[in-house]
Scaffold this active site. Structure first.
Site, PDB file in Angstrom:
ATOM      1  N   GLY A  66     -32.585   1.448  -1.967  1.00  0.00           N
ATOM      2  CA  GLY A  66     -32.318   2.343  -0.843  1.00  0.00           C
ATOM      3  C   GLY A  66     -33.531   3.166  -0.453  1.00  0.00           C
ATOM      4  CB  THR A  74     -27.756  10.656  -3.050  1.00  0.00           C
ATOM      5  OG1 THR A  74     -27.375   9.297  -3.198  1.00  0.00           O
ATOM      6  CG2 THR A  74     -29.257  10.794  -3.259  1.00  0.00           C
ATOM      7  N   GLY A 123     -27.240   9.694   2.400  1.00  0.00           N
ATOM      8  CA  GLY A 123     -26.470   8.914   3.364  1.00  0.00           C
ATOM      9  C   GLY A 123     -26.925   7.466   3.355  1.00  0.00           C
ATOM     10  NE  ARG A 128     -29.091  -0.234  -0.362  1.00  0.00           N
ATOM     11  CZ  ARG A 128     -29.056   1.100  -0.395  1.00  0.00           C
ATOM     12  NH1 ARG A 128     -29.178   1.735  -1.536  1.00  0.00           N
ATOM     13  NH2 ARG A 128     -28.909   1.783   0.710  1.00  0.00           N
TER      14      ARG A 128
HETATM   15  C1  SD4 Z   1     -28.928   5.096  -0.622  1.00  0.00           C
HETATM   16  N1  SD4 Z   1     -29.290   7.268   0.349  1.00  0.00           N
HETATM   17  O1  SD4 Z   1     -29.161   4.449  -1.630  1.00  0.00           O
HETATM   18  C2  SD4 Z   1     -28.679   6.589  -0.766  1.00  0.00           C
HETATM   19  C3  SD4 Z   1     -27.219   6.819  -0.903  1.00  0.00           C
HETATM   20  C4  SD4 Z   1     -26.801   8.240  -0.811  1.00  0.00           C
HETATM   21  O2  SD4 Z   1     -25.293   9.887  -1.187  1.00  0.00           O
HETATM   22  O3  SD4 Z   1     -27.472   9.096  -0.318  1.00  0.00           O
HETATM   23  N2  SD4 Z   1     -25.648   8.592  -1.255  1.00  0.00           N
HETATM   24  O4  SD4 Z   1     -28.851   4.591   0.494  1.00  0.00           O
END
Ligand code: SD4
Length: 291
Positions: free
Chosen positions: A181, A151, A203, A179
């Site tokens: 995030g 991300t 994350g 979903r």
């Molecule tokens: C999430 N924080 O959708 C994001 C995923 C992510 O590197 O950071 N991936 O939970």
């Protein structure tokens, strides 16, 4: 005194940091810098966590989340958007041209199409193949820094001394349909207060949401903590939650304050971020909790 312009971005995406640096070198705004940086990864089909080429949800649909915040504390976001690659630009449009802060799913897509955004199939052959392989067992187990990384979240400080931030993602691979995030949610995936600084997360989003991580970091900086200390405290909040299984997931933060100080911290090893400062770009390995 002359302000040193700075841009930072999660992970190691040279094209993104260079694009942000270019904007700043030309006297552009922090907001333009972070948006241009994020767009590079949205357009990169090889990045399977952002934009085109993002890994889909369980049903095979790629859905994107993104948000921006500017130096005035304005915020715009889009969540669960299909078929539109540059959701960071769309989030900016929500912020600048609507009376709202967040548009979701079909409404966001409709807003995009009426504003000249191109409708595209975001599922690449590689991502479709990965999803088909995953479906054989359908085991939902986010793997630290493997399945979930990449991300992009960016923060910048421009020549006017203003801070802005942006964050864009396809979220967790093989997530349940619907979903959302942390990345598009104000205070969680991103927060900016131009009086203090900004923070951005990557994350496992659920853990960032539950601790309102980016807002926490900015508030800790307001109270006098350095960006580094504030990132460490936000990670400690996550690992010290009752029954936290932090050994099984990754969360990483980066932060920038008004003085141009930068910090980062993650639960596990192998997180890094890119920084443009004093005309130079480098990749910095983050310190981490689990040693
Ligand atoms: C999430 N924080 O959708 C994001 C995923 C992510 O590197 O950071 N991936 O939970």
């Amino acid at each position: 005194s002359q302000i040193t312009t700075i841009a930072i971005g999660t992970w190691n995406f040279p094209d993104a940091i260079n694009a942000a640096a270019e904007v700043l070198k030309n006297g552009g705004s922090a907001l333009d810098a972070v948006v241009e940086g994020c767009k590079k990864e949205e357009a990169n089909p090889k990045n399977q966590t952002v934009g085109i080429g993002g890994l889909p949800d369980r049903d095979g649909d790629v859905t994107l989340d993104a948000c921006v915040m500017n130096e005035k504390g304005d915020y715009g976001a889009v969540v669960g958007v299909k078929n539109i690659k540059h959701v960071i630009s769309l989030a900016r449009k929500v912020m600048e041209e609507t009376p709202h802060a967040i548009l979701a799913g079909e409404g966001a897509e409709k807003f995009a199409l009426t504003n000249g955004f191109v409708k595209e199939d975001l599922l690449t052959e590689d991502s479709k193949k990965a999803w088909e392989d995953w479906k054989v067992k359908s085991e939902y187990k986010p793997i630290i820094n493997i399945e979930n990384h990449d991300t992009i979240g960016m923060l910048a400080l421009d020549a006017e001394g203003n801070i802005s931030g942006a964050c864009t993602t396809s979220g967790l691979a093989y997530k349940m349909a619907g979903r959302i995030g942390d990345s598009p949610i104000i205070g969680s995936g991103l927060y900016v207060d131009n009086e203090v600084g900004g923070a951005v997360a990557t994350g496992l989003g659920e853990e960032v949401l539950k601790t309102v991580g980016s807002f926490l970091i900015v508030e800790l900086m307001r109270q006098g903590k350095s960006p580094q200390e504030a990132c460490e405290e936000a990670i400690k909040r996550i690992v010290s939650r009752p029954n936290s299984n932090y050994k099984d997931f990754q969360v990483c933060y980066i932060a920038l304050n008004k003085k141009g100080e930068v910090g980062s911290y993650s639960i596990h090893e192998w997180f890094s971020y890119n920084m443009f400062k004093n005309g130079e770009t480098k990749n910095i390995q983050s310190d981490f909790y689990l040693k």
